[in-house]
Design an enzyme around this catalytic site. Structure first.
Site, short mmCIF file in Angstrom:
data_model
loop_
_atom_site.label_atom_id
_atom_site.label_comp_id
_atom_site.label_asym_id
_atom_site.label_seq_id
_atom_site.Cartn_x
_atom_site.Cartn_y
_atom_site.Cartn_z
N GLU A 25 -1.56 5.05 6.40
CA GLU A 25 -2.13 4.42 7.56
C GLU A 25 -3.49 5.11 8.10
O GLU A 25 -3.96 5.38 9.13
CB GLU A 25 -0.98 4.44 8.71
N ALA A 26 -4.54 5.41 6.94
CA ALA A 26 -5.77 6.05 7.17
C ALA A 26 -6.48 5.27 8.27
O ALA A 26 -7.27 5.97 8.91
CB ALA A 26 -6.32 6.07 6.09
N GLN A 27 -6.54 4.00 8.60
CA GLN A 27 -7.21 3.29 9.41
C GLN A 27 -7.13 3.62 10.99
O GLN A 27 -7.92 3.45 11.67
CB GLN A 27 -6.99 1.77 9.21
N CYS A 66 -4.90 -19.99 5.82
CA CYS A 66 -3.84 -19.86 6.78
C CYS A 66 -4.37 -19.04 7.83
O CYS A 66 -4.19 -19.15 8.85
CB CYS A 66 -2.56 -19.61 6.24
N LYS A 76 0.77 -1.32 -0.04
CA LYS A 76 -0.02 -0.02 -0.04
C LYS A 76 0.78 1.32 -0.03
O LYS A 76 0.48 2.21 -0.91
CB LYS A 76 -0.93 -0.09 1.36
N THR A 77 1.70 1.10 0.89
CA THR A 77 2.70 2.58 1.08
C THR A 77 3.47 2.65 -0.33
O THR A 77 3.87 3.75 -0.77
CB THR A 77 3.43 2.30 2.20
N CYS A 120 -3.24 -15.93 3.66
CA CYS A 120 -4.46 -16.06 2.80
C CYS A 120 -5.48 -16.38 3.84
O CYS A 120 -5.47 -16.57 5.09
CB CYS A 120 -4.05 -17.02 1.91
N CYS A 173 1.99 -20.37 3.14
CA CYS A 173 1.77 -21.18 2.23
C CYS A 173 2.05 -20.32 0.77
O CYS A 173 2.08 -21.27 -0.31
CB CYS A 173 0.26 -21.69 2.01
P1 ADP Z 1 2.07 -2.08 3.35
O1 ADP Z 1 2.25 -0.47 3.39
O2 ADP Z 1 0.96 -2.56 2.49
O3 ADP Z 1 2.34 -2.48 4.57
P2 ADP Z 1 4.79 -1.77 2.00
O4 ADP Z 1 4.50 -1.02 0.78
O5 ADP Z 1 5.46 -0.87 3.02
O6 ADP Z 1 3.40 -2.32 2.40
O7 ADP Z 1 5.68 -2.96 1.67
C1 ADP Z 1 5.66 -3.63 0.50
C2 ADP Z 1 6.80 -4.42 0.67
O8 ADP Z 1 7.04 -5.50 1.79
C3 ADP Z 1 7.23 -5.66 -0.57
O9 ADP Z 1 7.50 -4.81 -1.65
C4 ADP Z 1 8.08 -6.56 -0.20
O10 ADP Z 1 9.46 -6.02 -0.32
C5 ADP Z 1 7.79 -6.57 1.62
N1 ADP Z 1 7.17 -7.63 2.25
C6 ADP Z 1 7.59 -8.25 3.28
N2 ADP Z 1 6.69 -9.29 3.54
C7 ADP Z 1 5.66 -9.47 2.43
C8 ADP Z 1 4.73 -10.30 2.04
N3 ADP Z 1 4.41 -11.44 3.02
N4 ADP Z 1 4.22 -10.32 0.80
C9 ADP Z 1 4.73 -9.47 0.12
N5 ADP Z 1 5.56 -8.37 0.02
C10 ADP Z 1 6.39 -8.57 1.62
MG MG Z 2 2.16 1.02 4.84
#
Ligand code: ADP
Ligand code: MG
Length: 198
Positions: free
Chosen positions: A97-99, A188, A30-31, A185, A156
């Site tokens: 982090e809008a939540q 899991c 997301k970020t 998922c 998984c």
């Molecule tokens: P979010 O903001 O959704 O928490 P970020 O944009 O900060 O996610 O980070 C995404 C990055 O996290 C991916 O590009 C990858 O490098 C890393 N990553 C770590 N664990 C996982 C996972 N289980 N699935 C996908 N990406 C992951």
């Molecule tokens: Mg984030």
């Protein structure tokens, strides 16, 4: 991939606003996606403001940082309403982090968009129990564009939409990282929840 409907077209006589939501589990990107969209707006010479809730200081006090260490300078705010004044006159407003904001965020986003601002919101759609998180469901309903991104299940390898909390806490908000949470998922996630109840 999301393509902006109108990025950086300075020839519009009237500014048009709209709302985009980027949602998904932890580690779903997301970020990363928020930073990508905001950087493109900056390239188009748009005025960009980025906000995050003041409670989220996991990586950095003022930067919005993704799990792969992409970063962009942001303003931490305590209340959603603080953004109205701080963002006035900006072309694009990003919120990470809008939540963690309260329901007032919905009205703030509507006012910004109605006044001609492009609002891009990133946040968790579900909490650690798999329940809709804070203002996110309402934001998804009022947005013109909703993008759901997915992580990879740490059990998984399937597509993950849930943030599974490994530590035993019943607080809704527990700031944490891979030590506390992992992407899972549906299958899991359910298995883990059963295991936690034993
Ligand atoms: P979010 O903001 O959704 O928490 P970020 O944009 O900060 O996610 O980070 C995404 C990055 O996290 C991916 O590009 C990858 O490098 C890393 N990553 C770590 N664990 C996982 C996972 N289980 N699935 C996908 N990406 C992951
Ligand atoms: Mg984030």
């Amino acid at each position: 991939m999301f393509i902006e409907p109108r990025v950086g077209n300075k020839n519009y006589s009237a500014r048009r606003g709209w709302i985009e939501v980027i949602c998904g589990s932890m580690f779903s990107g997301k970020t990363e996606e928020l930073i990508r969209r905001l950087n493109r707006a900056k390239i188009a010479k748009q005025c960009v403001e980025i906000f995050k809730p003041a409670i989220d200081t996991r990586y950095h006090e003022v930067d919005v940082v993704s799990h792969n260490a992409n970063a962009i300078r942001s303003t931490p705010v305590k209340l959603a309403n603080d953004m109205l004044l701080l963002a006035s006159g900006c072309d694009v407003v990003g919120i990470d982090e809008a939540q963690f904001f309260d329901e007032a965020l919905v009205e703030v986003c509507v006012r910004l968009a109605n006044n001609g601002t492009r609002v891009i919101i990133a946040g968790l759609d579900m909490d650690y129990l798999g329940k809709p998180f804070g203002p996110m469901p309402a934001l998804m309903a009022i947005a013109e564009y909703v993008t759901k991104v997915h992580a990879v299940c740490m059990s998984c390898g399937d597509i993950a939409s849930y943030s599974f909390r490994k530590a035993a806490s019943v607080e809704r908000i527990v700031l944490g990282e891979t030590d506390t949470y992992e992407a899972r998922c549906r299958h899991c996630f359910q298995e883990g929840m059963k295991e936690n109840q034993k």
